[in-house]
Enzyme design. Structure first.
Site, PDB file in Angstrom:
ATOM      1  N   GLU A   1       0.871  -1.166   0.000  1.00 52.26           N
ATOM      2  CA  GLU A   1       0.000   0.000   0.000  1.00 52.26           C
ATOM      3  C   GLU A   1       0.915   1.225   0.000  1.00 52.26           C
ATOM      4  O   GLU A   1       1.809   1.325   0.841  1.00 52.26           O
ATOM      5  CB  GLU A   1      -0.875  -0.012   1.269  1.00 52.26           C
ATOM      6  CG  GLU A   1      -1.867   1.115   1.257  1.00 52.26           C
ATOM      7  CD  GLU A   1      -2.722   1.190   2.511  1.00 52.26           C
ATOM      8  OE1 GLU A   1      -2.689   0.254   3.338  1.00 52.26           O
ATOM      9  OE2 GLU A   1      -3.409   2.212   2.659  1.00 52.26           O
TER      10      GLU A   1
ATOM     11  N   ARG B   1       5.185 -12.549   9.875  1.00 51.13           N
ATOM     12  CA  ARG B   1       5.911 -11.339   9.501  1.00 51.13           C
ATOM     13  C   ARG B   1       7.228 -11.260  10.260  1.00 51.13           C
ATOM     14  O   ARG B   1       7.407 -11.889  11.299  1.00 51.13           O
ATOM     15  CB  ARG B   1       5.066 -10.100   9.767  1.00 51.13           C
ATOM     16  CG  ARG B   1       4.684  -9.896  11.230  1.00 51.13           C
ATOM     17  CD  ARG B   1       4.003  -8.538  11.424  1.00 51.13           C
ATOM     18  NE  ARG B   1       2.996  -8.266  10.411  1.00 51.13           N
ATOM     19  CZ  ARG B   1       2.930  -7.124   9.716  1.00 51.13           C
ATOM     20  NH1 ARG B   1       3.808  -6.175   9.923  1.00 51.13           N
ATOM     21  NH2 ARG B   1       1.988  -6.937   8.838  1.00 51.13           N
TER      22      ARG B   1
ATOM     23  N   LYS C   1       4.427   0.889   9.645  1.00 49.48           N
ATOM     24  CA  LYS C   1       4.576   2.124   8.867  1.00 49.48           C
ATOM     25  C   LYS C   1       4.040   3.311   9.642  1.00 49.48           C
ATOM     26  O   LYS C   1       4.562   4.417   9.521  1.00 49.48           O
ATOM     27  CB  LYS C   1       3.844   1.993   7.530  1.00 49.48           C
ATOM     28  CG  LYS C   1       4.679   1.272   6.495  1.00 49.48           C
ATOM     29  CD  LYS C   1       4.043   1.323   5.125  1.00 49.48           C
ATOM     30  CE  LYS C   1       3.042   0.211   4.969  1.00 49.48           C
ATOM     31  NZ  LYS C   1       2.563   0.037   3.604  1.00 49.48           N
TER      32      LYS C   1
HETATM   33  P1  ATP Z   1       2.917  -2.317   8.214  1.00 48.79           P
HETATM   34  O1  ATP Z   1       2.123  -3.276   9.051  1.00 48.79           O
HETATM   35  O2  ATP Z   1       4.360  -2.284   8.503  1.00 48.79           O
HETATM   36  O3  ATP Z   1       2.337  -0.947   8.171  1.00 48.79           O
HETATM   37  P2  ATP Z   1       1.580  -3.314   5.951  1.00 48.79           P
HETATM   38  O4  ATP Z   1       1.375  -4.769   6.060  1.00 48.79           O
HETATM   39  O5  ATP Z   1       0.445  -2.438   6.238  1.00 48.79           O
HETATM   40  O6  ATP Z   1       2.860  -2.909   6.777  1.00 48.79           O
HETATM   41  P3  ATP Z   1       1.621  -3.311   3.127  1.00 48.79           P
HETATM   42  O7  ATP Z   1       2.049  -2.231   2.233  1.00 48.79           O
HETATM   43  O8  ATP Z   1       0.206  -3.680   3.170  1.00 48.79           O
HETATM   44  O9  ATP Z   1       2.148  -2.927   4.557  1.00 48.79           O
HETATM   45  O10 ATP Z   1       2.514  -4.601   2.911  1.00 48.79           O
HETATM   46  C1  ATP Z   1       2.836  -5.110   1.646  1.00 48.79           C
HETATM   47  C2  ATP Z   1       3.204  -6.562   1.801  1.00 48.79           C
HETATM   48  O11 ATP Z   1       4.313  -6.694   2.687  1.00 48.79           O
HETATM   49  C3  ATP Z   1       2.075  -7.360   2.389  1.00 48.79           C
HETATM   50  O12 ATP Z   1       1.939  -8.538   1.626  1.00 48.79           O
HETATM   51  C4  ATP Z   1       2.517  -7.655   3.793  1.00 48.79           C
HETATM   52  O13 ATP Z   1       2.020  -8.882   4.208  1.00 48.79           O
HETATM   53  C5  ATP Z   1       4.034  -7.658   3.677  1.00 48.79           C
HETATM   54  N1  ATP Z   1       4.643  -7.259   4.941  1.00 48.79           N
HETATM   55  C6  ATP Z   1       4.402  -6.141   5.641  1.00 48.79           C
HETATM   56  N2  ATP Z   1       5.098  -6.122   6.793  1.00 48.79           N
HETATM   57  C7  ATP Z   1       5.829  -7.257   6.811  1.00 48.79           C
HETATM   58  C8  ATP Z   1       6.757  -7.840   7.736  1.00 48.79           C
HETATM   59  N3  ATP Z   1       7.085  -7.234   8.869  1.00 48.79           N
HETATM   60  N4  ATP Z   1       7.304  -9.033   7.430  1.00 48.79           N
HETATM   61  C9  ATP Z   1       6.989  -9.648   6.279  1.00 48.79           C
HETATM   62  N5  ATP Z   1       6.130  -9.163   5.377  1.00 48.79           N
HETATM   63  C10 ATP Z   1       5.546  -7.989   5.624  1.00 48.79           C
HETATM   64 MG    MG Z   2      -1.369  -3.412   4.976  1.00 49.93          MG
END
Ligand code: ATP
Ligand code: MG
Length: 594
Positions: A53, A292, A302
């Site tokens: 995102e 994760r 984020k």
């Molecule tokens: P955050 O929780 O850090 O704000 P998010 O999951 O909201 O991150 P996205 O942009 O939706 O961020 O993530 C893009 C991809 O990265 C998704 O498929 C998510 O599952 C993966 N992802 C995000 N954080 C992690 C992590 N800590 N370890 C592994 N994969 C991750």
């Molecule tokens: Mg997300």
């Protein structure tokens, strides 16, 4: 290998994503992919995606996901897509899109011409939503946010049905169309799936599919006044792109039934050959969840990283203390180091926190192979070689990388006045201090043996200059008479050294778990006040003067460093990437192999 600090039993999941110990040492996801190829489940096809995102910069957790998704596509001859999950116009910006593209590319993942935006699918999603209304599977609900929550019930109590649940299809179609056209204010209505308000999984209690939002989208402008929710949108994004294995993090395990429900609801009344009343079936990918990445001394969300940036706790998203890909890059991490780390940690289905020492270990493994060695002095102490001719400069051969003979040699200038490291001299050395001291002889790397003959102090009694004698017969660093010294020091020619600023970094947070804070405090209370130390008066070898930003070096005996983008021809700036000391290697040594 003991990576998992708080290991929980891994358990199996109800829907077939159980962890399997792989045949050829494959992780459980690659095992699923290998099995699917063998059974021809997707016609032997493999398609993965990374769906960020664009609401912030990518962090090292995302790097894990990129390495996983791209790695699988690459290893199994499949395709990898980069897709922006840009369904929430409130927090998304073009700046983030650009930064994400740059970061994914830098990591080495190749999406070919398959760069996609979920917002480009809004039209198709809208049509499917209309289809669900027609099928009696969705309705427009006038409850507000608080009411929706209240009606949902709890884990122990079933929810209540919305009073708007049984609107006619015609009424729903009319209201949904008017929602789209922007006739209603934000938050006044939603489109909801008609599933089961008593479902044990709360995600299936008539989840919201669309909300009203009069907001300008970074790509769609003002075309839309309704925006799809993640759960509704994501499966269709995957479906439209022909994704086979939709890999996401563990929080979405409880959403998988919904992912499947939405796709099944659209496929209801559709057939493979298109002869059904609703036409041809759409592709239904398999969602697979993994744990994760969490790292000690690091926050990863984020939202929290944004706070650090917005409130100036750090210098920006690419501050070298940040766990963002851009921060790690600026710190001096190589893509290979991050990919190596992703490989070592692997993937699994239970939460764990990885020791940051392991990340640094992977970094050193790579930098040790690839970084040219140079000499730098961080805290200079002047040394005058009294028996060396004034004005003379000798060019001495120095080895660029003992790990890589093909890296060759370079020349470093030697002259009468030198700099050595302050900490390499002690006037009254304790027993195990073998470096320079009054009357003692040491080796200057690639140069000569020198013996300290005199110490000059300032009014406060601080040593400000040393006088030494050198032995011309030891040129290149060995004595023909076989006499030995116990220390080899790095040094620079004072006349030819280049002044540089060096920035030293420590963990951004003091405790291993920055999220653990006393009641009423925020994670920022755990920031390490000493995470950055700027040394303005360092010196480096002249050979590095023209190096481009992000060029990496090992400063001999000091650690790995890289040229910061702030660096100019007039003012050189280096970041310390990581020290030489490898705590992870030590942890490994002290543990029995098993
Ligand atoms: P955050 O929780 O850090 O704000 P998010 O999951 O909201 O991150 P996205 O942009 O939706 O961020 O993530 C893009 C991809 O990265 C998704 O498929 C998510 O599952 C993966 N992802 C995000 N954080 C992690 C992590 N800590 N370890 C592994 N994969 C991750
Ligand atoms: Mg997300």
């Amino acid at each position: 290998m003991g990576l998992d600090k708080d290991k929980e039993p891994s358990g199996t999941s109800p829907n077939g994503n159980e962890e399997r110990s792989g045949e050829r040492g494959l992780d459980f996801i690659r095992q699923i992919v290998a099995d699917d190829i063998r059974t021809g489940k997707w016609g032997g096809r493999v398609a993965t995606r990374f769906p960020p995102e664009p609401n912030g910069y990518l962090h090292i957790g995302h790097a894990k996901s990129i390495c996983l998704n791209y790695g699988i596509a690459e290893e199994f001859g499949g395709q990898f897509n980069l897709r922006f999950d840009d369904t929430n116009p409130e927090k998304e910006e073009q700046e983030y899109v650009n930064a994400i593209i740059a970061d994914v590319r830098w990591l080495g993942a190749d999406w070919g011409d398959r760069l996609f935006y979920a917002s480009d699918y809004f039209g198709r999603m809208y049509e499917w939503a209309v289809e669900l209304i027609r099928k009696g599977r969705a309705y427009v609900c006038d409850l507000n946010g608080d009411q929706v929550r209240e009606y949902r019930g709890t884990l122990t109590q079933p929810g209540r049905e919305s009073p708007y649940r049984n609107r006619t299809s015609a009424e729903n179609l009319d209201l949904f169309e008017r929602m789209r056209r922007g006739e209603f204010p934000d938050g006044s209505r939603t489109l909801r799936a008609k599933i089961d308000m008593a479902h044990p999984n709360l995600n299936l209690r008539d989840p919201i599919m669309y909300r009203i939002l009069h907001e300008t989208h970074h790509r769609q402008g003002d075309r839309w006044n309704i925006y799809p929710m993640y759960d509704w949108a994501h499966g269709f994004e995957d479906s439209l792109e022909g994704i086979t294995h939709s890999i996401c993090t563990l929080e979405f395990e409880n959403h998988r039934p919904l992912y499947d429900w939405f796709l099944d609801a659209v496929n209801e009344g559709r057939t493979d050959d298109g002869s059904g009343p609703w036409g041809k079936k759409i592709h239904h990918p398999q969602q697979i969840e993994f744990a994760r990445l969490s790292l000690t001394y690091t926050v990863m969300s984020k939202r929290k990283l944004l706070k650090l940036v917005k409130e100036n706790f750090v210098r920006g998203w690419d501050d070298p203390r940040m766990p963002t890909i851009s921060g790690l890059r600026r710190r001096g991490y190589s893509p290979a180091a991050l990919r190596g780390f992703a490989k070592v940690i692997g993937v699994n289905k239970f939460h764990s926190t990885v020791d940051i020492a392991l990340l640094e270990h992977c970094l050193r493994e790579d930098l040790n192979q690839t970084s040219p060695r140079v000499m730098a002095v961080l805290r200079p102490l002047k040394v005058v070689i009294d028996n060396y001719p004034e004005g003379q400069v000798e060019e001495l051969d120095a080895i660029n990388n003992p790990e890589d003979p093909s890296a060759g040699t370079r020349q470093v200038p030697f002259s009468r006045e030198l700099y050595i490291e302050q900490e390499d001299f002690l006037e009254n050395p304790p027993k195990k201090f073998f470096r320079l001291a009054p009357g003692r002889e040491v080796r200057l790397r690639y140069a000569y043996f020198v013996t300290c003959t005199d110490v000059v102090k300032d009014a406060g009694g601080h040593v400000i200059e040393l006088h030494c004698l050198y032995d011309p017969a030891t040129r290149g660093g060995d004595a023909p008479d076989g006499r030995k010294v116990k220390a080899t020091l790095h040094w620079l020619s004072a006349a030819r050294a280049r002044r540089a600023e060096v920035r030293l970094y420590d963990n951004l947070f003091t405790p291993p778990d920055p999220e653990a804070v006393p009641e009423g405090q925020e994670f920022t209370a755990n920031l390490n006040p000493n995470s950055l130390a700027v040394l303005p008066d360092c010196y480096v070898e002249p050979s590095v003067a023209g190096a481009r930003p992000l060029t990496r070096y090992q400063f001999e005996r000091l650690g790995y460093f890289c040229v910061d983008p702030d660096s100019t021809a007039e003012r050189l700036v280096f970041n310390r990437t990581v020290t030489l000391k490898d705590t992870w290697a030590k942890i490994q040594q002290s543990q029995p192999q098993g």
